[in-house]
Enzyme design. Structure first.
Site, short mmCIF file in Angstrom:
data_model
loop_
_atom_site.label_atom_id
_atom_site.label_comp_id
_atom_site.label_asym_id
_atom_site.label_seq_id
_atom_site.Cartn_x
_atom_site.Cartn_y
_atom_site.Cartn_z
N GLU A 72 46.60 32.78 58.02
CA GLU A 72 47.04 34.04 57.32
C GLU A 72 46.08 35.13 56.88
O GLU A 72 47.19 35.69 56.08
CB GLU A 72 46.73 32.23 55.70
CG GLU A 72 47.86 32.89 54.20
CD GLU A 72 48.01 31.77 53.47
OE1 GLU A 72 48.70 32.55 52.87
OE2 GLU A 72 47.42 30.66 53.63
N ASP A 86 45.64 27.99 58.63
CA ASP A 86 46.37 28.37 56.79
C ASP A 86 44.06 27.98 56.75
O ASP A 86 43.87 26.24 56.38
CB ASP A 86 46.94 27.34 56.51
CG ASP A 86 47.31 27.93 54.82
OD1 ASP A 86 46.17 28.21 54.08
OD2 ASP A 86 48.37 27.51 54.31
N ILE A 88 43.40 27.13 54.01
CA ILE A 88 43.13 26.99 52.09
C ILE A 88 45.18 26.78 52.01
O ILE A 88 44.77 27.62 51.34
CB ILE A 88 42.39 27.33 50.92
CG1 ILE A 88 40.66 26.85 51.36
CG2 ILE A 88 42.72 26.09 49.99
CD1 ILE A 88 39.57 26.98 50.26
N ASP A 89 45.23 25.45 51.91
CA ASP A 89 46.88 25.48 52.12
C ASP A 89 46.75 24.31 50.30
O ASP A 89 45.81 22.94 50.90
CB ASP A 89 47.11 24.24 52.62
CG ASP A 89 48.74 25.06 52.52
OD1 ASP A 89 49.96 25.24 52.63
OD2 ASP A 89 49.71 23.56 52.13
N THR A 91 46.40 26.92 48.11
CA THR A 91 44.95 27.65 46.86
C THR A 91 45.33 27.62 45.50
O THR A 91 44.27 27.78 44.68
CB THR A 91 45.35 28.95 47.36
OG1 THR A 91 45.05 29.29 48.77
CG2 THR A 91 44.40 30.15 47.53
N ASP A 212 51.05 27.56 57.43
CA ASP A 212 51.72 26.65 56.93
C ASP A 212 52.07 25.46 57.48
O ASP A 212 51.80 23.78 57.02
CB ASP A 212 52.31 27.15 55.23
CG ASP A 212 52.42 27.57 54.31
OD1 ASP A 212 50.86 27.74 54.02
OD2 ASP A 212 52.79 28.52 54.37
#
Length: 268
Positions: A72, A86, A88-89, A91, A212
């Site tokens: 990302e 990802d 940190i999905d 955030t 994601d």
């Protein structure tokens, strides 16, 4: 690629996910380090995002130097063996001291999702699957709820800033009108896992990016969910809608999203 090579990557992904989760958790627990900024309206960025993705790239370069990485934060290009991260999905949750966030790692072989690992550090929950091998949470097999009745269903509806608000409101209206209960928790990756694990009955989003969902599509399908063919067309680079649902709800929800029923993929 042999089964043993896939298995090696699967085990590596689990180990790296736990390492990355610990790194992210250190930032989460020491909020003065977060350096929260905004990429756009409701689009949060923290120092942890870049640090976690960079660590992942280092680990993949060490273990699988011929593999590609797409993330990302730093992007990347398609490759025959492609990791999608990802860091940190969720955030916005992470930045606000809400524990509903995760690290999401997917692996595609020639465009086919093969491995999915999603780790939620605060709750110490690790979802993982290999294509053809079932899906698990903390080592125990998971399955969808199998819900058949929209009037009993709980459906998470993700929101995307890339589409007009009216599109999201229209989809929410359709979900409400069907008799289902909608919700939103602000992590697409975990939304897919929860639908796979029977904690909800479906996850819908009208546009979402590949980082994601790359892990979640493997986990959900291996858990008995119907998904749409997310990686069709330009899904990898430009994103697509995502639908994850119990088999008996999938077609009704595809209609609500204006997705072709022919785009639906049966459970593994």
């Amino acid at each position: 690629m042999t089964d043993s090579e896939i298995a090696r990557r699967h085990l590596a992904a689990i180990g790296v996910a736990r390492e990355l989760g610990a790194l992210a958790l250190d930032y989460y627990s020491n909020r003065e380090k977060l350096a929260v900024s905004m990429k756009g309206a409701q689009d949060f960025l923290t120092a942890a995002d870049g640090a976690v993705e960079q660590r992942f790239r280092e680990r993949i370069a060490e273990a699988f130097p011929g593999d590609g990485v797409m993330g990302e934060e730093a992007g990347g290009e398609n490759a025959e063996n492609l990791w999608i991260i990802d860091p940190i999905d969720g955030t916005s949750n992470f930045a606000r001291d809400n524990p509903h966030w995760c690290v999401s790692i997917g692996f595609l072989r020639k465009g086919i999702p093969e491995i999915g690992v999603i780790f939620m550090p605060v709750m110490e929950e690790l979802y993982e699957a290999v294509r053809g091998g079932g899906a698990r949470r903390n080592g125990k097999a998971i399955r969808t709820s199998g819900e058949k009745d929209m009037g009993r269903a709980t459906i998470e509806v993700g929101w995307s800033a890339r589409l007009p608000y009216a599109s999201y409101i229209d989809l929410l209206h359709k979900v409400f009108s069907s008799g289902a209960q909608p919700k939103r928790s602000a992590s697409g990756a975990l939304g897919m896992c929860y639908a796979a694990d029977g904690r909800t009955d479906a996850y819908l989003e009208l546009h979402i990016n590949s980082w994601d969902v790359a892990a979640g599509v493997v986990i959900a399908r291996e858990a008995g969910a119907v998904i749409n063919d997310f990686f069709a067309g330009d899904g990898l680079t430009k994103g697509n809608p995502i639908l994850v649902a119990t088999p008996d709800l999938a077609e009704t929800l595809a209609d609500a999203m204006a997705l072709s029923r022919s785009s639906l993929l049966k459970p593994a």
